[in-house]
Design an enzyme around this catalytic site. Sequence first.
Site, PDB file in Angstrom:
ATOM      1  CE1 TYR A 153      -3.406  -2.767   0.739  1.00 26.23           C
ATOM      2  CE2 TYR A 153      -4.615  -0.748   1.197  1.00 26.23           C
ATOM      3  CZ  TYR A 153      -4.593  -2.097   0.919  1.00 26.23           C
ATOM      4  OH  TYR A 153      -5.781  -2.772   0.831  1.00 26.23           O
ATOM      5  CE  LYS A 169       2.585 -17.743  -2.982  1.00 28.06           C
ATOM      6  NZ  LYS A 169       1.741 -18.961  -3.048  1.00 28.06           N
ATOM      7  CG  ASP A 229      -1.127 -20.320  -1.657  1.00 30.27           C
ATOM      8  OD1 ASP A 229      -0.589 -20.255  -0.535  1.00 30.27           O
ATOM      9  OD2 ASP A 229      -0.591 -20.917  -2.626  1.00 30.27           O
ATOM     10  CG  ASP A 268      -7.836  -5.054   1.861  1.00 33.77           C
ATOM     11  OD1 ASP A 268      -8.792  -4.616   2.539  1.00 33.77           O
ATOM     12  OD2 ASP A 268      -7.803  -5.004   0.612  1.00 33.77           O
ATOM     13  CG  ASP A 317     -13.311  -7.543   2.450  1.00 35.68           C
ATOM     14  OD1 ASP A 317     -13.085  -6.847   3.462  1.00 35.68           O
ATOM     15  OD2 ASP A 317     -13.819  -7.085   1.405  1.00 35.68           O
TER      16      ASP A 317
HETATM   17  C1  IPM Z   1     -10.192  -1.630   4.291  1.00 32.29           C
HETATM   18  C2  IPM Z   1     -10.529  -1.026   2.954  1.00 32.29           C
HETATM   19  C3  IPM Z   1      -9.422  -0.025   2.587  1.00 32.29           C
HETATM   20  C4  IPM Z   1      -8.131  -0.796   2.474  1.00 32.29           C
HETATM   21  C5  IPM Z   1      -9.684   0.804   1.314  1.00 32.29           C
HETATM   22  C6  IPM Z   1     -11.001   1.535   1.376  1.00 32.29           C
HETATM   23  C7  IPM Z   1      -8.554   1.757   1.037  1.00 32.29           C
HETATM   24  O1  IPM Z   1     -10.673  -2.007   1.989  1.00 32.29           O
HETATM   25  O2  IPM Z   1     -10.057  -0.879   5.262  1.00 32.29           O
HETATM   26  O3  IPM Z   1     -10.081  -2.859   4.360  1.00 32.29           O
HETATM   27  O4  IPM Z   1      -7.847  -1.391   1.416  1.00 32.29           O
HETATM   28  O5  IPM Z   1      -7.384  -0.826   3.453  1.00 32.29           O
HETATM   29 MG    MG Z   2     -10.648  -3.970   2.763  1.00 29.50          MG
END
Ligand code: IPM
Ligand code: MG
Length: 353
Positions: free
Chosen positions: A141, A188, A220, A244, A248
């Site tokens: 990032y 990884k 993975d 990240d 999710d």
């Molecule tokens: C998160 C989001 C952010 C990230 C985005 C909105 C920049 O996906 O906080 O997980 O990738 O960190």
């Molecule tokens: Mg995110």
Amino acid sequence: MKATITVLPGDGIGPEVTAQAVRVLEKVAAKYGHDFTFHEALMGGIAIDKTGQPLPDETLRSAEQSDAILLGAVGGPQWSDPTAKVRPEQGLLGIRKHFELFANLRPVKAYPALAQHTPLRAELLDGVDMLFVRELTGGLYFGPRQEQGDGDSAYDTEIYSVPEVERVAHVAFRAAQGRRKQVTSVDKANVLAAMRLWRRTVVKVHEDYSDVALDHVLVDACTMYLVTRPASFDVILASNMFGDILSDEASVLAGSLGMLPSASLGSSTFGLYEPIHGSAPDIAGQGKANPTGTILSAAMLLRYSLGLDAEAKAVENAVEQTLAAGARTADIAPKGGAWISTNEFAETVLGCL
Ligand code: IPM
Ligand code: MG
């Protein structure tokens, strides 16, 4: 106690969910005799529209004078032009970097009341209770990059230094000491040099924590284990990018992305608290947003920035009772079943408080 909280509603459903979390904090203040002051400021797409900048100076100054930041969400299709010079997400990344909030805590719990709502078999969800510790101010990032411009290549670079990995690894091991004493470090290392440094450094930091077990899983394979044996994880330590993606994925275990809170911390008690979901522009303004992730983020704010653990627990219990009583926002309602609005759901949480 007295505390000042900067509120950044942001875009899409952000303003709807932060409004409810602020009500919860106000209720906590009234009930426990605290004095919370809220300062609203601009960040994200709305800040671009009003000031040209995703993170105006005024917002940073307000945040600097606060004990914590409560954030909704940023982004939306109207700011997603790939050639745009400024993007809403830069505001969020800018805050994380400005305050050096290097450790992102994302707890994931399976709520028995929502087990039917996940695509996984209920028996797999039994006992799911994990904490992601995601590195937040380094890696892919924030590495050197080249934008595409009109050219035919672009790149992003993953760089990790030993001190960057050390400090977040300490957070993970300390968190594990207060839980089931097990850290899984995701990398990884079979392919990437930065991830080999990551693994070597985590192994070294582990020497200070003989009471905590450490294992290493390739990213993975980790995606697979998260859905085949999710209950086996305690603390998952991951880089910015991998954390990240994996968090999710793990949100599915909780029944909905709308359920999950997060705390982003640095080396002081100051922190940024936000749900892990995005701005969901498709449902914005319709009362369909689930405020749980933001309300639970407010609970984390009480715990980590203000040291109010009993108050945090009270909010978490109120959310659990609300779910157990059958209250459902649109995202966690059974197919074709009844659901209540963002506001009504928060009312129920307030009632339980
Ligand atoms: C998160 C989001 C952010 C990230 C985005 C909105 C920049 O996906 O906080 O997980 O990738 O960190
Ligand atoms: Mg995110």
